[in-house]
Motif scaffolding. Structure first.
Motif, mmCIF file in Angstrom:
data_model
loop_
_atom_site.group_PDB
_atom_site.id
_atom_site.type_symbol
_atom_site.label_atom_id
_atom_site.label_comp_id
_atom_site.label_asym_id
_atom_site.label_seq_id
_atom_site.Cartn_x
_atom_site.Cartn_y
_atom_site.Cartn_z
ATOM 1 N N LEU A 230 0.843 -1.194 0.000
ATOM 2 C CA LEU A 230 0.000 0.000 0.000
ATOM 3 C C LEU A 230 0.878 1.245 0.000
ATOM 4 O O LEU A 230 1.882 1.308 0.703
ATOM 5 C CB LEU A 230 -0.905 0.047 1.234
ATOM 6 C CG LEU A 230 -1.943 -1.054 1.409
ATOM 7 C CD1 LEU A 230 -2.581 -0.937 2.792
ATOM 8 C CD2 LEU A 230 -3.008 -0.965 0.327
ATOM 9 N N VAL A 231 0.480 2.245 -0.791
ATOM 10 C CA VAL A 231 1.150 3.538 -0.807
ATOM 11 C C VAL A 231 0.088 4.605 -1.047
ATOM 12 O O VAL A 231 -0.833 4.385 -1.838
ATOM 13 C CB VAL A 231 2.224 3.631 -1.920
ATOM 14 C CG1 VAL A 231 2.866 5.023 -1.937
ATOM 15 C CG2 VAL A 231 3.291 2.558 -1.750
ATOM 16 N N ALA A 232 0.215 5.755 -0.408
ATOM 17 C CA ALA A 232 -0.696 6.867 -0.664
ATOM 18 C C ALA A 232 0.040 8.185 -0.481
ATOM 19 O O ALA A 232 0.956 8.298 0.327
ATOM 20 C CB ALA A 232 -1.917 6.816 0.253
ATOM 21 N N GLY A 233 -0.365 9.200 -1.239
ATOM 22 C CA GLY A 233 0.226 10.512 -1.121
ATOM 23 C C GLY A 233 0.124 11.275 -2.423
ATOM 24 O O GLY A 233 -0.573 10.859 -3.354
ATOM 25 N N ARG A 234 0.816 12.413 -2.493
ATOM 26 C CA ARG A 234 0.857 13.181 -3.721
ATOM 27 C C ARG A 234 1.722 12.434 -4.737
ATOM 28 O O ARG A 234 2.784 11.910 -4.402
ATOM 29 C CB ARG A 234 1.427 14.574 -3.462
ATOM 30 C CG ARG A 234 1.205 15.561 -4.615
ATOM 31 C CD ARG A 234 1.900 16.881 -4.328
ATOM 32 N NE ARG A 234 1.387 17.528 -3.131
ATOM 33 C CZ ARG A 234 0.363 18.379 -3.126
ATOM 34 N NH1 ARG A 234 -0.245 18.696 -4.253
ATOM 35 N NH2 ARG A 234 -0.036 18.946 -1.996
ATOM 36 N N VAL A 235 1.254 12.356 -5.978
ATOM 37 C CA VAL A 235 1.933 11.559 -6.999
ATOM 38 C C VAL A 235 3.417 11.892 -7.074
ATOM 39 O O VAL A 235 4.279 10.998 -7.093
ATOM 40 C CB VAL A 235 1.262 11.753 -8.378
ATOM 41 C CG1 VAL A 235 2.132 11.162 -9.490
ATOM 42 C CG2 VAL A 235 -0.118 11.107 -8.390
ATOM 43 N N THR A 236 3.750 13.164 -7.121
ATOM 44 C CA THR A 236 5.155 13.546 -7.275
ATOM 45 C C THR A 236 6.017 13.065 -6.120
ATOM 46 O O THR A 236 7.216 12.823 -6.291
ATOM 47 C CB THR A 236 5.281 15.083 -7.423
ATOM 48 O OG1 THR A 236 6.597 15.399 -7.839
ATOM 49 C CG2 THR A 236 4.926 15.803 -6.127
ATOM 50 N N ASP A 237 5.409 12.890 -4.945
ATOM 51 C CA ASP A 237 6.161 12.463 -3.768
ATOM 52 C C ASP A 237 6.302 10.948 -3.661
ATOM 53 O O ASP A 237 7.311 10.456 -3.141
ATOM 54 C CB ASP A 237 5.488 12.980 -2.497
ATOM 55 C CG ASP A 237 5.441 14.497 -2.420
ATOM 56 O OD1 ASP A 237 6.377 15.142 -2.952
ATOM 57 O OD2 ASP A 237 4.469 15.034 -1.847
ATOM 58 N N VAL A 238 5.301 10.203 -4.124
ATOM 59 C CA VAL A 238 5.270 8.768 -3.819
ATOM 60 C C VAL A 238 5.460 7.866 -5.029
ATOM 61 O O VAL A 238 5.503 6.640 -4.868
ATOM 62 C CB VAL A 238 3.950 8.389 -3.105
ATOM 63 C CG1 VAL A 238 3.793 9.173 -1.813
ATOM 64 C CG2 VAL A 238 2.749 8.581 -4.017
ATOM 65 N N LEU A 239 5.582 8.420 -6.230
ATOM 66 C CA LEU A 239 5.703 7.562 -7.404
ATOM 67 C C LEU A 239 6.906 6.615 -7.314
ATOM 68 O O LEU A 239 6.768 5.421 -7.622
ATOM 69 C CB LEU A 239 5.768 8.402 -8.674
ATOM 70 C CG LEU A 239 5.574 7.641 -9.994
ATOM 71 C CD1 LEU A 239 4.285 6.840 -9.994
ATOM 72 C CD2 LEU A 239 5.594 8.614 -11.172
ATOM 73 N N PRO A 240 8.098 7.069 -6.890
ATOM 74 C CA PRO A 240 9.208 6.119 -6.734
ATOM 75 C C PRO A 240 8.897 5.018 -5.720
ATOM 76 O O PRO A 240 9.298 3.863 -5.904
ATOM 77 C CB PRO A 240 10.371 7.001 -6.270
ATOM 78 C CG PRO A 240 10.025 8.378 -6.751
ATOM 79 C CD PRO A 240 8.529 8.460 -6.638
ATOM 80 N N GLU A 241 8.180 5.374 -4.670
ATOM 81 C CA GLU A 241 7.804 4.384 -3.660
ATOM 82 C C GLU A 241 6.853 3.340 -4.244
ATOM 83 O O GLU A 241 6.942 2.140 -3.926
ATOM 84 C CB GLU A 241 7.163 5.093 -2.465
ATOM 85 C CG GLU A 241 6.886 4.193 -1.284
ATOM 86 C CD GLU A 241 6.293 4.939 -0.112
ATOM 87 O OE1 GLU A 241 5.790 4.270 0.808
ATOM 88 O OE2 GLU A 241 6.320 6.187 -0.121
ATOM 89 N N ILE A 242 5.943 3.781 -5.103
ATOM 90 C CA ILE A 242 5.026 2.849 -5.754
ATOM 91 C C ILE A 242 5.790 1.883 -6.660
ATOM 92 O O ILE A 242 5.537 0.669 -6.653
ATOM 93 C CB ILE A 242 3.954 3.615 -6.552
ATOM 94 C CG1 ILE A 242 2.993 4.331 -5.596
ATOM 95 C CG2 ILE A 242 3.171 2.672 -7.471
ATOM 96 C CD1 ILE A 242 2.009 5.259 -6.292
ATOM 97 N N GLU A 243 6.736 2.401 -7.420
ATOM 98 C CA GLU A 243 7.520 1.531 -8.303
ATOM 99 C C GLU A 243 8.291 0.500 -7.488
ATOM 100 O O GLU A 243 8.379 -0.678 -7.875
ATOM 101 C CB GLU A 243 8.475 2.374 -9.155
ATOM 102 C CG GLU A 243 7.780 3.281 -10.159
ATOM 103 C CD GLU A 243 7.019 2.528 -11.238
ATOM 104 O OE1 GLU A 243 7.154 1.277 -11.315
ATOM 105 O OE2 GLU A 243 6.276 3.178 -11.996
ATOM 106 N N ALA A 272 -4.731 18.701 2.105
ATOM 107 C CA ALA A 272 -3.512 18.521 2.885
ATOM 108 C C ALA A 272 -3.345 17.092 3.375
ATOM 109 O O ALA A 272 -2.285 16.732 3.853
ATOM 110 C CB ALA A 272 -3.528 19.468 4.085
ATOM 111 N N ALA A 273 -4.388 16.267 3.294
ATOM 112 C CA ALA A 273 -4.293 14.900 3.838
ATOM 113 C C ALA A 273 -4.908 13.917 2.880
ATOM 114 O O ALA A 273 -6.116 13.919 2.684
ATOM 115 C CB ALA A 273 -5.011 14.841 5.191
ATOM 116 N N PRO A 274 -4.112 13.053 2.272
ATOM 117 C CA PRO A 274 -4.658 12.121 1.297
ATOM 118 C C PRO A 274 -5.449 10.991 1.884
ATOM 119 O O PRO A 274 -6.140 10.281 1.185
ATOM 120 C CB PRO A 274 -3.407 11.587 0.593
ATOM 121 C CG PRO A 274 -2.335 11.691 1.633
ATOM 122 C CD PRO A 274 -2.651 12.947 2.401
ATOM 123 N N GLY A 275 -5.368 10.748 3.182
ATOM 124 C CA GLY A 275 -6.108 9.652 3.779
ATOM 125 C C GLY A 275 -5.278 9.000 4.871
ATOM 126 O O GLY A 275 -4.083 9.226 4.982
#
Length: 279
Positions: A230-243, A272-275
C-alpha cells in the motif's frame, strides 16, 4: 442468472462463474463458498509460457480450493491461447479490440472443449468480481451461441479489489456528491482529457502519470494476499515508492496486480491529507 440457450442441445449444463475475491481465502463469500462446493469440476486457464515458470494465479486458485474443500477437486487446466500484445499491433482502439476479440474466440473454443469432455456442473473461479474487467461471462455466452452446448450460466459475485482498495486505505472512493470513474491504465489519458477528476484505475502494465504530479493517489498491489503493498500521497512524492512496492510484490508473488484511486487536487475536500491508509 443468465440463461443462454443453443439450438442443438443434449440437455442443459450448469456453469457457475464464481467471484473469489482478490486473493485471501477468507474473502470468499458464503455464497461463493457454497457454489465452489456444488460443482463437479473447475476449469482454469493456465497462462504459463511454454517451458517457463508455472502460472502463479493457477497455484493461487489451487491454494484457495485447498482451504475451502475437504477433498482434491477435479481441476481441468487449459492452455490459455496466445494474445496479441505487441504495441505495433494493438496501438489503436480498433487494433486492440480486434486482438481481444480473437483471443476471446480462441478461449471460448478451449472452454467448449473442456466442457464437452467432462460431465456435471462446472466452476470458473474469477479473481475479484466477474463484473470488473473480466470476460468469462462473455466467453461462455459465445460457447453457448455456437450450439454444441446448452448452458445455464450462474454468476456469483465476489469482493472486488475496488472495494478492498478503499477498505485498506480507510477512505470513501468519492467526496460528497462526487462521481467515480473506473477505467484501465490504457485509457487513463482519455479519462483525464474528458475532465474526469476522481478515477479508479485497473489493469496496469506500468504506472505512467506525467502531467498528474499534483494529483493524489491511493495505490494497492496484490491486495488480499501475503505480498500486499500500500502507498498513498501526492503523486510527485510517492511515485518512486510505488515503483519499488510493485517490484517487491512481483518478487514475492511472481506477479503483480495493482489498482489505484487518482483524485485531482481541486476535487479534494481536504488537500492537505490524502487519507489515513498510506503505508
Amino acid at each position: 442468472m443468465i440463461e443462454v440457450r443453443a439450438e442443438r442441445s443434449s440437455g442443459p449444463r450448469r456453469v457457475r462463474i464464481i467471484g473469489v475475491g482478490p486473493g485471501d481465502p477468507s474473502m470468499v463469500t458464503v455464497e461463493a463458498l457454497s457454489a465452489i462446493r456444488s460443482v463437479a469440476f473447475f476449469v482454469v486457464s493456465d497462462k504459463s509460457p511454454r517451458g517457463g515458470m508455472p502460472d502463479p494465479l493457477v497455484a493461487a486458485r489451487g491454494r484457495l480450493l485447498d482451504v475451502h474443500l475437504g477433498y482434491d477437486p477435479v481441476v481441468v487446466r487449459i492452455e490459455d491461447p496466445a494474445r496479441e500484445r505487441r504495441p505495433e499491433r494493438t496501438g489503436t482502439p480498433q487494433e486492440y479490440e480486434a486482438a481481444v476479440e480473437a483471443w476471446h474466440d480462441a478461449r471460448s473454443m478451449a472452454y467448449e472443449e473442456a466442457l464437452l469432455a467432462h460431465d456435471g456442473d462446472a466452476g470458473f473461479l474469477v479473481w475479484g468480481d466477474p463484473a470488473f474487467y473480466d470476460s468469462t461471462i462473455r466467453i461462455l455466452e459465445r460457447v453457448a451461441r455456437r450450439g454444441s452446448l446448452r448452458l445455464e450460466i450462474d454468476v456469483v459475485p465476489g469482493i472486488s479489489s475496488v472495494q478492498l482498495l478503499a477498505a485498506r486505505h480507510r477512505i470513501v472512493l468519492h467526496e460528497v456528491g462526487q462521481a467515480l470513474h473506473v477505467t484501465t491504465g490504457r485509457r487513463l489519458r482519455e479519462a483525464v482529457a474528458q475532465g474526469q477528476d476522481n478515477i479508479v484505475v485497473m489493469l496496469n502494465r506500468v504506472i505512467d502519470l506525467p502531467g498528474l504530479e499534483d494529483w493524489w493517489i491511493w495505490w494497492g498491489g496484490n491486495l488480499g494476499t501475503a505480498s500486499e503493498e500500500l502507498v498513498a500521497g501526492r503523486v510527485t512524492d510517492v511515485l518512486p515508492e510505488i515503483e519499488a512496492a510493485r517490484d517487491r510484490a512481483r518478487d514475492a508473488a511472481g506477479w503483480v496486480m495493482d489498482i489505484y484511486l487518482l483524485r485531482a487536487p481541486d476535487a479534494l475536500d481536504a488537500p492537505a491529507a490524502p487519507g489515513a491508509g498510506e503505508a
